[in-house]
Design a protein around this motif. Structure first.
Motif, PDB file in Angstrom:
ATOM      1  N   ILE A   1      34.048 -63.411 -49.148  1.00 21.09           N
ATOM      2  CA  ILE A   1      33.651 -63.632 -47.749  1.00 21.09           C
ATOM      3  C   ILE A   1      34.718 -63.104 -46.809  1.00 21.09           C
ATOM      4  CG2 ILE A   1      33.103 -65.400 -46.029  1.00 21.09           C
ATOM      5  CD1 ILE A   1      31.999 -67.134 -48.281  1.00 21.09           C
ATOM      6  N   ASN A   2      35.981 -63.307 -47.155  1.00 25.17           N
ATOM      7  CA  ASN A   2      37.080 -62.840 -46.305  1.00 25.17           C
ATOM      8  C   ASN A   2      37.009 -61.337 -46.063  1.00 25.17           C
ATOM      9  OD1 ASN A   2      39.266 -64.677 -45.254  1.00 25.17           O
ATOM     10  ND2 ASN A   2      39.012 -65.509 -47.321  1.00 25.17           N
ATOM     11  N   GLN A   3      36.463 -60.580 -47.016  1.00 21.21           N
ATOM     12  CA  GLN A   3      36.380 -59.126 -46.899  1.00 21.21           C
ATOM     13  C   GLN A   3      35.148 -58.665 -46.120  1.00 21.21           C
ATOM     14  OE1 GLN A   3      38.841 -57.064 -47.855  1.00 21.21           O
ATOM     15  NE2 GLN A   3      39.925 -58.968 -48.301  1.00 21.21           N
ATOM     16  N   GLY A   4      34.358 -59.611 -45.591  1.00 23.25           N
ATOM     17  CA  GLY A   4      33.210 -59.239 -44.772  1.00 23.25           C
ATOM     18  C   GLY A   4      31.874 -59.633 -45.348  1.00 23.25           C
ATOM     19  N   GLY A   5      31.824 -60.365 -46.450  1.00 23.69           N
ATOM     20  CA  GLY A   5      30.553 -60.771 -47.035  1.00 23.69           C
ATOM     21  C   GLY A   5      29.945 -61.961 -46.305  1.00 23.69           C
ATOM     22  N   VAL A   6      28.646 -62.129 -46.485  1.00 21.42           N
ATOM     23  CA  VAL A   6      27.910 -63.263 -45.902  1.00 21.42           C
ATOM     24  C   VAL A   6      27.298 -64.059 -47.051  1.00 21.42           C
ATOM     25  CG1 VAL A   6      26.036 -63.977 -44.389  1.00 21.42           C
ATOM     26  CG2 VAL A   6      27.394 -61.967 -43.807  1.00 21.42           C
TER      27      VAL A   6
ATOM     28  N   VAL B   1      21.006 -75.904 -39.947  1.00 23.40           N
ATOM     29  CA  VAL B   1      21.761 -74.735 -40.408  1.00 23.40           C
ATOM     30  C   VAL B   1      23.181 -74.852 -39.878  1.00 23.40           C
ATOM     31  CG1 VAL B   1      21.953 -72.227 -40.435  1.00 23.40           C
ATOM     32  CG2 VAL B   1      19.688 -73.295 -40.410  1.00 23.40           C
ATOM     33  N   LEU B   2      24.158 -74.798 -40.807  1.00 27.31           N
ATOM     34  CA  LEU B   2      25.569 -74.825 -40.451  1.00 27.31           C
ATOM     35  C   LEU B   2      26.175 -73.458 -40.757  1.00 27.31           C
ATOM     36  CD1 LEU B   2      26.614 -78.246 -42.053  1.00 27.31           C
ATOM     37  CD2 LEU B   2      25.727 -77.844 -39.747  1.00 27.31           C
ATOM     38  N   GLY B   3      27.177 -73.076 -40.011  1.00 26.50           N
ATOM     39  CA  GLY B   3      27.825 -71.804 -40.272  1.00 26.50           C
ATOM     40  C   GLY B   3      29.185 -71.717 -39.617  1.00 26.50           C
ATOM     41  N   ARG B   4      30.045 -70.884 -40.197  1.00 24.27           N
ATOM     42  CA  ARG B   4      31.348 -70.609 -39.607  1.00 24.27           C
ATOM     43  C   ARG B   4      31.875 -69.292 -40.179  1.00 24.27           C
ATOM     44  NH1 ARG B   4      35.986 -72.274 -42.746  1.00 24.27           N
ATOM     45  NH2 ARG B   4      35.383 -73.368 -44.672  1.00 24.27           N
ATOM     46  N   ALA B   5      32.785 -68.685 -39.422  1.00 23.31           N
ATOM     47  CA  ALA B   5      33.399 -67.429 -39.848  1.00 23.31           C
ATOM     48  C   ALA B   5      34.569 -67.710 -40.770  1.00 23.31           C
ATOM     49  CB  ALA B   5      33.859 -66.628 -38.638  1.00 23.31           C
ATOM     50  N   ILE B   6      34.696 -66.866 -41.793  1.00 23.92           N
ATOM     51  CA  ILE B   6      35.853 -66.906 -42.699  1.00 23.92           C
ATOM     52  C   ILE B   6      36.352 -65.476 -42.836  1.00 23.92           C
ATOM     53  CG2 ILE B   6      36.684 -67.443 -45.008  1.00 23.92           C
ATOM     54  CD1 ILE B   6      34.547 -69.537 -45.269  1.00 23.92           C
ATOM     55  N   GLY B   7      37.482 -65.175 -42.250  1.00 31.29           N
ATOM     56  CA  GLY B   7      37.981 -63.807 -42.275  1.00 31.29           C
ATOM     57  C   GLY B   7      37.015 -62.884 -41.565  1.00 31.29           C
TER      58      GLY B   7
ATOM     59  N   LEU C   1      16.588 -64.943 -41.272  1.00 31.64           N
ATOM     60  CA  LEU C   1      17.282 -64.310 -42.393  1.00 31.64           C
ATOM     61  C   LEU C   1      17.885 -62.970 -41.976  1.00 31.64           C
ATOM     62  CD1 LEU C   1      15.194 -64.979 -45.629  1.00 31.64           C
ATOM     63  CD2 LEU C   1      17.330 -66.012 -44.888  1.00 31.64           C
ATOM     64  N   THR C   2      17.151 -62.208 -41.174  1.00 30.21           N
ATOM     65  CA  THR C   2      17.680 -60.911 -40.726  1.00 30.21           C
ATOM     66  C   THR C   2      18.960 -61.101 -39.930  1.00 30.21           C
ATOM     67  OG1 THR C   2      15.470 -59.927 -40.687  1.00 30.21           O
ATOM     68  CG2 THR C   2      17.167 -58.853 -39.355  1.00 30.21           C
ATOM     69  N   ARG C   3      18.966 -62.080 -38.999  1.00 24.58           N
ATOM     70  CA  ARG C   3      20.182 -62.333 -38.226  1.00 24.58           C
ATOM     71  C   ARG C   3      21.332 -62.745 -39.144  1.00 24.58           C
ATOM     72  NH1 ARG C   3      19.430 -63.706 -32.585  1.00 24.58           N
ATOM     73  NH2 ARG C   3      18.012 -62.099 -31.757  1.00 24.58           N
ATOM     74  N   LEU C   4      21.061 -63.530 -40.152  1.00 20.71           N
ATOM     75  CA  LEU C   4      22.132 -64.032 -41.014  1.00 20.71           C
ATOM     76  C   LEU C   4      22.714 -62.930 -41.897  1.00 20.71           C
ATOM     77  CD1 LEU C   4      20.740 -67.523 -42.132  1.00 20.71           C
ATOM     78  CD2 LEU C   4      22.533 -67.041 -40.464  1.00 20.71           C
ATOM     79  N   VAL C   5      21.850 -62.156 -42.562  1.00 20.60           N
ATOM     80  CA  VAL C   5      22.382 -61.153 -43.496  1.00 20.60           C
ATOM     81  C   VAL C   5      23.115 -60.035 -42.769  1.00 20.60           C
ATOM     82  CG1 VAL C   5      20.665 -61.648 -45.255  1.00 20.60           C
ATOM     83  CG2 VAL C   5      20.189 -59.878 -43.555  1.00 20.60           C
ATOM     84  N   ARG C   6      22.889 -59.875 -41.470  1.00 17.65           N
ATOM     85  CA  ARG C   6      23.570 -58.823 -40.706  1.00 17.65           C
ATOM     86  C   ARG C   6      24.807 -59.334 -39.978  1.00 17.65           C
ATOM     87  NH1 ARG C   6      21.114 -54.104 -40.783  1.00 17.65           N
ATOM     88  NH2 ARG C   6      18.893 -53.952 -41.191  1.00 17.65           N
ATOM     89  N   LEU C   7      25.302 -60.488 -40.359  1.00 21.65           N
ATOM     90  CA  LEU C   7      26.480 -61.041 -39.692  1.00 21.65           C
ATOM     91  C   LEU C   7      27.791 -60.438 -40.170  1.00 21.65           C
ATOM     92  CD1 LEU C   7      25.702 -64.865 -39.524  1.00 21.65           C
ATOM     93  CD2 LEU C   7      25.914 -63.286 -37.603  1.00 21.65           C
ATOM     94  N   GLY C   8      27.802 -59.862 -41.349  1.00 26.97           N
ATOM     95  CA  GLY C   8      29.074 -59.536 -41.993  1.00 26.97           C
ATOM     96  C   GLY C   8      29.752 -58.303 -41.468  1.00 26.97           C
ATOM     97  N   HIS C   9      30.753 -57.849 -42.207  1.00 21.67           N
ATOM     98  CA  HIS C   9      31.569 -56.690 -41.851  1.00 21.67           C
ATOM     99  C   HIS C   9      30.707 -55.446 -41.727  1.00 21.67           C
ATOM    100  CE1 HIS C   9      34.937 -53.987 -41.643  1.00 21.67           C
ATOM    101  NE2 HIS C   9      34.507 -53.329 -42.702  1.00 21.67           N
TER     102      HIS C   9
END
Length: 860
Positions: A359-364, A450-456, A484-492
């Motif tokens: 996740i730190n490297q940009g994964g969701v 739905v809970l969420g937070r950024a990690i790296g 789902l589209t908004r979530l999977v496109r959150l990463g790096h």
């Protein structure tokens, strides 16, 4: 044909007078007795003076006079048709985005109208229908003369937004009466009928062809990229990368869509779709158009069961074109996956550590709840969870189940419509540790869903209900695909956060290119769908170079519809008027010069003048023009690349950049051609090159011994060689050794940034070409001449490959790995080579300055 100054034609009446003057016989000479002339009696006469001017010379001079009279009368071939009416002319021209594709044709039509007005001595007022940058209010334009109007049309440019013809209605109604001409873009718009009625044009010029307008592409279920257009169009649409490389293309034959079947890795490199050089003919892509690699992992073996399994609904809700892979978690973490969905999968401590690093490297990571998770929630959650399953307020408690509430502003879901979702069971977070910024979605009774937070660089998301329909109707709702589209496109490397406000970064021009933003505009991705392009909200890229959102014309301007243009004339019209006055005056001047040349010839002076002028020009050319040269290899493509590379270098140092003036590069064969005229000789060596003949070696040795700079280069190197060119030219090292074995080379050392070559013009940090990193060898300082100038440079960086440009000045090859920044370094190294070859080490000459001054007796 017409004449702009017909009174000048009265000068033709003077021609008979000139004829008589030219034919006039001078009075007879008076006879005077001079006895000594008797000595000349009887001598033969070899030259006679004519009594009258020769007829051919008389006709030549009369023709020159006639051409001069006709030229001054201002003849015009193909004169433009007169514009009806009198007084000033109001020229109204559409200059919105739809006019950019054929803007030169529209300018030419306006120039023809201006030429017609000039012949009628009428002024012209020009009114453009597109609002100016900054939404400046249009006023009545000034009346210009023909010269000013022609310049104004040349300076007028289309704008990358729609016209605002409706805003001009009141202005046209209050404008004084005049002849009015309208150059239309052919599409209708708000208030077009009222605008046309207020304008009441005497003539309309336009086209019935609708402009191309690219819309957002889509991805089919099979992974094909589908390109859409607002109206059927014809041409070739190009899919290009950020560097301009064409990845794929498709031909359009009066259709509104095209399909490109390309792999996902190449599809994600596409940043621009182009059908032409206009704002509507391009579509820039951002990371919201990326195809994602998504991994699935479920705690149940029945996850793929139709209508019951966790992934049956998720696979259909994820973005089309995504590469979806169901595999063990360990495999997904090492497979360059963008997002991973876990359905009721508890994680061990080692798994939590590995997943956190991913996740730190940009994964969701998106975790769905279930019985296994509820029994013993692990620590990898956005907020700690309480064990156990909670039954929401439903039939067991006598009330209706709560539904999905409006999404908070800080949520990635902001801007989406909350559909009617009911939740019967879920897991609850620990209220003591929960903070509001971790709640991305909740129910109408306030229960977090739905809970969420950024990690790296990545995100951790927990959906507190199941991925199937066991605990809720979320998977059946219309919101599920959007969530789902908004979530999977959150990463790096993904699209900008919907709630963010992005400043304008690059602005789209009317001709489809990008330029630095000059307007203080901003964009919220959540509001993207409802934006209409305008001067205050121009199309372009918003954000930064690493994270931006593209705002295109397609989908944000009205769909083009053909306008009703009664009696419209084509834009092309008749041939443009041609003024013959200048040509006739030049012809008269040539006749007079011919007359002068004949007179000089008769006096024996013409040959002397021609020889003197030719000699002076030859001396000046030989003294001032230096020329670069390259060794011909016999390979046509290599020789062409060498010539283009040296030609590009000569252009880089040409005035006004520097005072150096270099002639076109010359290909030479050492041993056959003289090398003494060339200060720099570039020798590319191919892997298949044989050892040179003795005559070649002798010629190259003499060249270096007499001050020439020999540059030896290869187009890459062997597989195990240092530098980015390794593996591009297997056998290059052996060929290089064969080629230089016969040369009596001095001891060689690596070229460093301390060498005078590294700062002969630019201060260099490297010596890159198309490749970089390979050692560059030069003569050791002890083996150089008194000026400390090396006569030999050997490298394996393919310098000519980086320098070469085609006839359009476009680079021919891409530098590896640095791209355009590396090409700048290569160009600068080439400039240093030229000045090093022309001037040597001027620092060494300055070192000898005191001794030279002492010898001249002028030392201080």
């Amino acid at each position: 044909m017409i004449f702009t100054a017909p009174l000048v034609l009265l000068g033709v009446a003077v021609l008979p007078v000139l004829y008589l003057l030219f034919r006039l016989t001078p009075p007879a000479a008076k006879r005077v007795m001079f006895p000594p002339l008797a000595l000349l009696r009887g001598l033969p006469v070899h030259q006679r003076t004519p009594q009258h001017m020769p007829l051919w010379l008389l006709l030549l001079r009369l023709a020159a006079a006639l051409l001069m009279i006709l030229g001054l009368a201002g003849p015009i071939w193909h004169p433009p048709a007169a514009i009806p009416g009198s007084g000033p002319i109001l020229l109204v021209i559409d200059n919105g985005w739809a006019s950019a594709a054929d803007w030169p044709t529209r300018q030419a039509a306006a120039q023809r109208l201006i030429a017609a007005a000039k012949l009628q001595n009428r002024g012209i007022a020009i009114l453009a229908t597109a609002p100016k940058p900054g939404n400046q209010t249009a006023g009545l334009p000034d009346v210009l003369n023909a010269t000013q109007a022609a310049q104004a049309i040349s300076n007028l440019a289309p704008q990358p937004w729609p016209t605002s013809r409706q805003a001009l209605v009141s202005l046209l109604q209050s404008a004084p009466e005049s002849s009015r001409v309208y150059i239309a873009d052919g599409i209708t718009g708000p208030g077009f009928a009222a605008f046309l009625a207020a304008l009441h044009p005497q003539a309309i010029l336009g086209t019935t062809t609708l402009p191309a307008l690219l819309l957002a592409p889509t991805i089919s279920s099979s992974g094909e990229l589908i390109i859409h257009l607002a109206t059927p169009s014809t041409g070739r649409v190009l899919a290009q990368s950020a560097t301009g490389t064409v990845i794929a293309s498709a031909e359009l034959a009066n259709t509104d869509h095209a399909t490109l079947d390309i792999p996902l890795s190449l599809r994600n490199q596409i940043t621009k779709l182009s059908l032409g050089n206009a704002a509507g003919s391009v579509f820039y892509l951002d990371d919201s158009n990326r195809s994602l690699r998504i991994g699935l992992n479920a705690g149940s073996q029945a996850a793929e069961t139709p209508y019951l399994g966790a992934w049956f609904f998720a696979r259909r809700a994820l973005p089309a074109g995504s590469s979806i892979n169901s595999a063990p978690l360990a495999s997904l973490l090492t497979a360059k996956t963008d997002a991973i969905l876990l359905a009721d999968v508890p994680l061990s401590a080692p798994q939590q550590a590995e997943t956190t690093a991913w996740i730190n490297q940009g994964g969701v990571l998106i975790r769905f709840a279930g019985p296994l998770t509820a029994a013993t929630p692990d620590a990898l959650q956005p907020s700690p969870l309480r064990p156990g399953i909670t039954i929401s307020n439903g039939t067991l408690t006598g009330g209706p189940p709560p539904t999905l509430a409006t999404f908070p502003a800080n949520s990635p879901f902001a801007g989406l419509t909350a559909s009617d979702v009911t939740v019967a069971r879920q897991i609850l977070p620990d209220p003591a540790a929960l903070t509001a910024d971790h709640v991305w979605a909740s129910l109408t009774d306030g229960t977090p869903l739905v809970l969420g937070r950024a990690i790296g660089k990545g995100f951790l998301v927990s959906v507190l209900t199941t991925a199937n329909t066991d605990w809720s109707s979320l998977a059946l709702s219309g919101s599920y695909p959007d969530l789902l589209t908004r979530l999977v496109r959150l990463g790096h490397g993904s699209a900008s956060q919907p709630a963010a406000t992005l400043p304008a970064w690059q602005q789209l021009t009317a001709f489809g290119s990008l330029a630095p933003a000059t307007r203080n505009a901003s964009l919220s991705p959540a509001a993207l769908a409802g934006i209409t392009i305008a001067p205050a909200q121009p199309a372009g890229l918003y954000g930064t170079g690493e994270n931006f959102t593209a705002l295109n014309l397609g989908g944000h301007v009205p769909t083009p519809q053909a306008a009703n243009l009664p009696g419209a004339l084509p834009l092309t019209g008749p041939p443009p008027p041609v003024s013959l006055g200048g040509d006739l005056l030049r012809a008269a001047l040539l006749l007079l010069l011919f007359d002068l040349a004949l007179s000089l010839r008769l006096r024996g002076l013409l040959v002397v003048l021609v020889l003197a002028a030719g000699s002076a020009h030859a001396q000046q050319t030989a003294a001032l023009t230096a020329t670069l040269a390259y060794v011909k290899t016999g390979d046509q493509s290599t020789d062409k690349l060498s010539a283009e590379g040296l030609f590009a270098l000569a252009a880089l140092v040409a005035p006004p950049r520097t005072a150096a003036q270099l002639g076109p590069p010359v290909g030479v064969v050492p041993g056959k051609d003289s090398l003494g005229l060339y200060p720099l000789l570039y020798w590319p060596i191919l892997p298949t090159a044989a050892a040179p003949a003795a005559a070649v070696c002798t010629a190259l040795g003499d060249y270096m011994a007499h001050g020439g700079l020999l540059i030896i280069d290869t187009q890459g190197s062997d597989e195990a060689a240092p530098g980015s060119g390794a593996g591009f030219a297997p056998g290059a090292t052996a060929a290089l050794n064969r080629s230089i074995a016969c040369l009596n080379l001095p001891p060689l050392v690596p070229l460093t940034t301390a060498d005078p070559l590294a700062h002969s013009f630019y201060i260099l940090k490297n010596f890159a070409g198309r490749f970089t990193g390979a050692p560059v060898l030069v003569a050791a300082p002890a083996a150089r001449d008194s000026g400390q100038v090396t006569a030999i440079i050997i490298g394996q960086n393919d310098w000519a490959g980086a320098w070469a440009r085609d006839t359009n000045n476009a680079p021919e090859q891409t530098p590896i790995p640095g791209g355009e920044l590396q090409r700048i370094d290569a160009d600068r190294f080439g400039v240093n080579l030229i000045f090093y070859a022309l001037m040597g080490n001027y620092d060494a000459y300055q070192t000898n300055l005191p001794a030279l001054l002492n010898q001249a007796g002028t030392a201080p």
